[in-house]
Design a protein around this motif. Structure first.
Motif, PDB file in Angstrom:
ATOM      1  N   ASP A  70       0.834  -1.213  -0.023  1.00 36.73           N
ATOM      2  CA  ASP A  70      -0.061  -0.051  -0.001  1.00 36.73           C
ATOM      3  C   ASP A  70       0.859   1.198  -0.125  1.00 36.73           C
ATOM      4  O   ASP A  70       1.363   1.450   0.949  1.00 36.73           O
ATOM      5  CB  ASP A  70      -0.859   0.067   1.381  1.00 36.73           C
ATOM      6  CG  ASP A  70      -1.817   1.141   1.176  1.00 36.73           C
ATOM      7  OD1 ASP A  70      -1.727   2.138   0.615  1.00 36.73           O
ATOM      8  OD2 ASP A  70      -2.618   1.058   2.250  1.00 36.73           O
ATOM      9  N   LYS A  77      -0.831  10.383  -4.017  1.00 41.23           N
ATOM     10  CA  LYS A  77      -1.614   9.232  -4.220  1.00 41.23           C
ATOM     11  C   LYS A  77      -1.407   8.075  -3.733  1.00 41.23           C
ATOM     12  O   LYS A  77      -0.116   7.853  -3.614  1.00 41.23           O
ATOM     13  CB  LYS A  77      -1.733   9.185  -5.773  1.00 41.23           C
ATOM     14  CG  LYS A  77      -2.859   8.364  -6.281  1.00 41.23           C
ATOM     15  CD  LYS A  77      -2.850   8.414  -7.845  1.00 41.23           C
ATOM     16  CE  LYS A  77      -3.971   7.553  -8.461  1.00 41.23           C
ATOM     17  NZ  LYS A  77      -4.213   7.564  -9.924  1.00 41.23           N
ATOM     18  N   TYR A  79      -1.202   3.893  -4.124  1.00 39.34           N
ATOM     19  CA  TYR A  79      -1.305   2.758  -4.929  1.00 39.34           C
ATOM     20  C   TYR A  79      -1.053   1.480  -4.456  1.00 39.34           C
ATOM     21  O   TYR A  79      -0.414   1.414  -3.317  1.00 39.34           O
ATOM     22  CB  TYR A  79       0.174   3.114  -5.898  1.00 39.34           C
ATOM     23  CG  TYR A  79       0.053   4.158  -6.799  1.00 39.34           C
ATOM     24  CD1 TYR A  79      -0.479   4.006  -8.146  1.00 39.34           C
ATOM     25  CD2 TYR A  79       0.896   5.337  -6.608  1.00 39.34           C
ATOM     26  CE1 TYR A  79      -0.648   5.436  -8.957  1.00 39.34           C
ATOM     27  CE2 TYR A  79       0.656   6.380  -7.214  1.00 39.34           C
ATOM     28  CZ  TYR A  79      -0.022   6.210  -8.747  1.00 39.34           C
ATOM     29  OH  TYR A  79      -0.134   7.647  -9.403  1.00 39.34           O
ATOM     30  N   TYR A  80      -1.644   0.430  -4.925  1.00 41.47           N
ATOM     31  CA  TYR A  80      -1.568  -0.836  -4.531  1.00 41.47           C
ATOM     32  C   TYR A  80      -0.829  -1.873  -5.277  1.00 41.47           C
ATOM     33  O   TYR A  80      -1.474  -2.004  -6.503  1.00 41.47           O
ATOM     34  CB  TYR A  80      -3.140  -1.226  -4.137  1.00 41.47           C
ATOM     35  CG  TYR A  80      -3.984  -0.246  -3.228  1.00 41.47           C
ATOM     36  CD1 TYR A  80      -3.881  -0.483  -1.881  1.00 41.47           C
ATOM     37  CD2 TYR A  80      -4.498   0.647  -3.902  1.00 41.47           C
ATOM     38  CE1 TYR A  80      -4.483   0.613  -0.984  1.00 41.47           C
ATOM     39  CE2 TYR A  80      -5.140   1.686  -3.025  1.00 41.47           C
ATOM     40  CZ  TYR A  80      -5.094   1.525  -1.541  1.00 41.47           C
ATOM     41  OH  TYR A  80      -5.761   2.394  -0.849  1.00 41.47           O
ATOM     42  N   ILE A  81       0.184  -2.260  -4.809  1.00 40.35           N
ATOM     43  CA  ILE A  81       0.974  -3.151  -5.625  1.00 40.35           C
ATOM     44  C   ILE A  81       1.090  -4.436  -5.076  1.00 40.35           C
ATOM     45  O   ILE A  81       1.249  -4.705  -4.122  1.00 40.35           O
ATOM     46  CB  ILE A  81       2.537  -2.607  -5.714  1.00 40.35           C
ATOM     47  CG1 ILE A  81       2.507  -1.300  -6.035  1.00 40.35           C
ATOM     48  CG2 ILE A  81       3.670  -3.436  -6.657  1.00 40.35           C
ATOM     49  CD1 ILE A  81       3.765  -0.304  -5.934  1.00 40.35           C
ATOM     50  N   GLN A 104      -8.282  -1.530  -4.888  1.00 38.80           N
ATOM     51  CA  GLN A 104      -8.033  -1.945  -6.119  1.00 38.80           C
ATOM     52  C   GLN A 104      -6.770  -2.366  -6.379  1.00 38.80           C
ATOM     53  O   GLN A 104      -6.033  -2.373  -5.261  1.00 38.80           O
ATOM     54  CB  GLN A 104      -8.307  -0.713  -7.114  1.00 38.80           C
ATOM     55  CG  GLN A 104      -6.878   0.095  -6.922  1.00 38.80           C
ATOM     56  CD  GLN A 104      -7.407   1.504  -6.669  1.00 38.80           C
ATOM     57  OE1 GLN A 104      -8.471   1.908  -6.191  1.00 38.80           O
ATOM     58  NE2 GLN A 104      -6.316   2.462  -6.761  1.00 38.80           N
ATOM     59  N   ASP A 106      -3.458  -1.597  -8.548  1.00 38.29           N
ATOM     60  CA  ASP A 106      -2.748  -0.999  -9.595  1.00 38.29           C
ATOM     61  C   ASP A 106      -1.762  -1.633 -10.249  1.00 38.29           C
ATOM     62  O   ASP A 106      -1.639  -1.207 -11.613  1.00 38.29           O
ATOM     63  CB  ASP A 106      -2.200   0.259  -8.808  1.00 38.29           C
ATOM     64  CG  ASP A 106      -3.298   1.169  -8.434  1.00 38.29           C
ATOM     65  OD1 ASP A 106      -4.278   1.391  -8.975  1.00 38.29           O
ATOM     66  OD2 ASP A 106      -3.391   1.471  -7.088  1.00 38.29           O
ATOM     67  N   SER A 107      -1.074  -2.448  -9.934  1.00 35.51           N
ATOM     68  CA  SER A 107      -0.026  -3.309 -10.657  1.00 35.51           C
ATOM     69  C   SER A 107       0.365  -4.550  -9.945  1.00 35.51           C
ATOM     70  O   SER A 107      -0.022  -4.728  -8.864  1.00 35.51           O
ATOM     71  CB  SER A 107       1.420  -2.408 -10.913  1.00 35.51           C
ATOM     72  OG  SER A 107       1.865  -2.094  -9.699  1.00 35.51           O
ATOM     73  N   GLN A 128     -11.067  -5.603 -10.828  1.00 33.41           N
ATOM     74  CA  GLN A 128     -11.123  -4.598 -12.003  1.00 33.41           C
ATOM     75  C   GLN A 128     -12.541  -3.876 -12.528  1.00 33.41           C
ATOM     76  O   GLN A 128     -13.783  -4.598 -12.136  1.00 33.41           O
ATOM     77  CB  GLN A 128     -10.617  -5.201 -13.442  1.00 33.41           C
ATOM     78  CG  GLN A 128      -9.340  -5.646 -13.301  1.00 33.41           C
ATOM     79  CD  GLN A 128      -8.613  -6.115 -14.557  1.00 33.41           C
ATOM     80  OE1 GLN A 128      -9.323  -6.802 -15.501  1.00 33.41           O
ATOM     81  NE2 GLN A 128      -7.366  -5.780 -14.792  1.00 33.41           N
ATOM     82  N   ASP A 137      -8.928  -0.035 -18.547  1.00 37.30           N
ATOM     83  CA  ASP A 137      -7.281   0.099 -18.792  1.00 37.30           C
ATOM     84  C   ASP A 137      -6.872  -1.353 -18.020  1.00 37.30           C
ATOM     85  O   ASP A 137      -7.364  -1.761 -16.928  1.00 37.30           O
ATOM     86  CB  ASP A 137      -6.945   1.197 -17.661  1.00 37.30           C
ATOM     87  CG  ASP A 137      -7.294   2.265 -18.466  1.00 37.30           C
ATOM     88  OD1 ASP A 137      -7.539   2.778 -19.661  1.00 37.30           O
ATOM     89  OD2 ASP A 137      -7.677   3.428 -17.550  1.00 37.30           O
ATOM     90  N   THR A 139      -4.503  -4.014 -16.255  1.00 37.37           N
ATOM     91  CA  THR A 139      -3.335  -3.935 -15.036  1.00 37.37           C
ATOM     92  C   THR A 139      -1.929  -4.287 -15.344  1.00 37.37           C
ATOM     93  O   THR A 139      -1.772  -5.386 -16.025  1.00 37.37           O
ATOM     94  CB  THR A 139      -4.009  -4.814 -13.899  1.00 37.37           C
ATOM     95  OG1 THR A 139      -5.235  -4.402 -13.623  1.00 37.37           O
ATOM     96  CG2 THR A 139      -2.964  -4.726 -12.837  1.00 37.37           C
ATOM     97  N   SER A 191       4.022   1.392 -10.599  1.00 31.09           N
ATOM     98  CA  SER A 191       3.301   2.395  -9.787  1.00 31.09           C
ATOM     99  C   SER A 191       4.085   3.196  -9.195  1.00 31.09           C
ATOM    100  O   SER A 191       3.713   3.602  -8.042  1.00 31.09           O
ATOM    101  CB  SER A 191       2.394   1.590  -8.815  1.00 31.09           C
ATOM    102  OG  SER A 191       1.164   0.834  -9.547  1.00 31.09           O
TER     103      SER A 191
END
Length: 321
Positions: A70, A77, A79-81, A104, A106-107, A128, A137, A139, A191
Motif C-alpha cells: 500500500d 496518491k 497505489y496498491y502493488i 483496487q 494498480d500493478s 477490475q 485499462d 493492469t 506504480s
C-alpha cells in the motif's frame, strides 16, 4: 529514520505506506486438507485450531504467500502493488481487501510461475472495473520472460489480444505484460515504486525472483528460495551493499531441510549472514504453531540481536518507503 515511531512489530511508521501480508503459507496452504479429512491421533493441533477462529484472530490459517504494498506516492496518491496472485487470491480479497479497505490493484509483480504464485490471475477481473466488452485499462504485470511463456500456455485468453474470427467476446481480466530482467542491476518501476530483482535458486534447476524496494526503508521480499547466489546476497547484506531495514524470507518446515525451500535452520542462518534490522518469515506449513514458535524466535532474537518473528495473514505494517 530515528525520529519515526516504531509499531508493535518494531517497524518504522513514518508515512501512509504499509505492507499487508495477504498470505504467509505454503503452496498447499494451512490448514492441510489431509489433517482434516484423515485426522491423526492425536489430531493436528495447528490445522484444527486454524478452523476454529475468525480470520483476524487466527494466525495459523495461512493462504498462499502474497504481499500487498500500500504505497503512498510523493504526489499523495495511494497505489496498491500486489506481489503474486496465488490459488487463494479470491479468498484473500474477501478476507483482507475488505478488512483493510483495499479498493483496487494498480500493478502486479510475479516472483515466478508456479501455481501458488499465478493461478489467481483469472480472478483479478473481480477487482477490475466491470466491462462486458473488456473496454478497461489493463493492469500492468511485471514478470520474467520464462514466467511469461509459461503463463501464455496456461492462460492464453489472458495473453492473446486479438480475437480469432468468429470468436465471442468474453469478460476476462485485462493485463499489460511487462518483461523484467532477472538481474540485480536491472531495476524497474511499478506504480511509481522502484524494484530491484533478486534472483535466487528455488531448487538447483530453477530461478525465482525476490525484490528489493524502498528508498527510506529498504525492504527485501524473498518468498521461494533454497540458495542465494552471491551477487544477490551481496545486494541485501549488511556487509555488502548495506543493511536492510526489513527482510521478509521463506521458511517451509520447522526442522530439517528441503530441496527447493529454506526451512527454519537455513532461514535463521541466512538471517544471521544478511543481518537485517528485522526479519519476518513467510511460506510456513502446518509445522509451525504461530504463538509457540514466535516464543522460540523471541528467545533466538534476544540471543542473536536480530528481531525475527513469523508473519501472519492480514498483518499490516506501516512503513516509510
Amino acid at each position: 529514520m530515528e525520529n519515526h515511531h516504531e509499531d508493535q512489530n518494531g517497524v518504522v511508521d513514518g508515512s501512509r505506506s504499509a505492507l499487508i501480508f495477504l498470505g504467509t503459507g505454503c503452496s498447499s496452504a494451512v490448514p492441510n486438507a489431509m489433517c482434516l479429512i484423515q485426522p491423526s491421533d492425536p489430531p493436528c493441533h495447528v490445522c484444527f485450531q486454524s478452523m476454529s477462529l475468525p480470520p483476524d484472530r487466527n494466525p495459523n490459517y495461512r493462504c498462499n504467500t502474497s504481499l500487498l504494498i500500500d504505497y503512498c506516492h510523493s504526489d499523495g496518491k495511494q497505489y496498491y502493488i500486489l506481489i503474486d496472485v496465488g490459488k487463494n487470491f479470491r479468498e484473500q480479497v474477501l478476507r483482507w481487501f475488505t478488512y483493510h479497505k483495499i479498493p483496487q490493484v494498480d500493478s502486479i509483480i510475479l516472483t515466478h510461475e508456479h501455481a501458488d504464485a499465478i493461478l489467481g490471475l483469472d480472478d483479478i477481473r473481480a477487482v477490475q472495473p466491470h466491462s462486458p466488452t473488456n473496454d478497461i485499462d489493463p493492469t500492468p504485470v511485471y514478470l520474467a520472460q520464462y514466467a511469461m511463456e509459461s503463463i501464455a500456455m496456461k492462460f492464453p485468453y489472458l495473453v492473446r489480444k486479438k480475437l480469432i474470427e468468429g470468436q465471442e467476446v468474453r469478460r476476462v481480466a485485462q493485463f499489460e505484460w511487462n518483461i523484467i530482467e532477472e538481474q540485480v542491476d536491472k531495476p524497474f518501476v511499478a506504480s511509481g515504486l522502484k524494484f530491484i530483482p533478486l534472483p535466487v535458486m528455488h531448487g538447483e534447476d530453477y530461478i525465482s525472483l525476490g525484490f528489493l524496494f524502498g528508498e527510506n526503508c529498504r525492504v527485501a521480499y524473498i518468498s521461494d528460495v533454497s540458495r542465494f547466489p552471491s551477487s544477490t546476497e551481496y545486494v541485501i547484506s549488511k556487509t555488502g551493499a548495506g543493511q536492510l531495514d526489513l527482510l521478509i524470507l521463506d521458511t517451509l518446515y520447522q526442522k530439517g531441510s528441503h530441496n527447493v525451500h529454506f526451512c527454519l535452520p537455513q532461514t535463521l542462518d541466512a538471517v544471521k549472514r544478511i543481518c537485517p534490522r528485522k526479519a519476518l518469515l513467510i511460506g510456513m506449513t502446518h509445522d509451525f504453531d504461530h504463538h509457540k514458535d514466535n516464543e522460540f524466535l523471541a528467545e533466538w532474537s534476544k540471543r542473536e540481536g536480530i528481531p525475527v518473528q513469523l508473519a501472519h495473514d492480514g498483518l499490516r505494517i506501516p512503513v516509510d518507503l
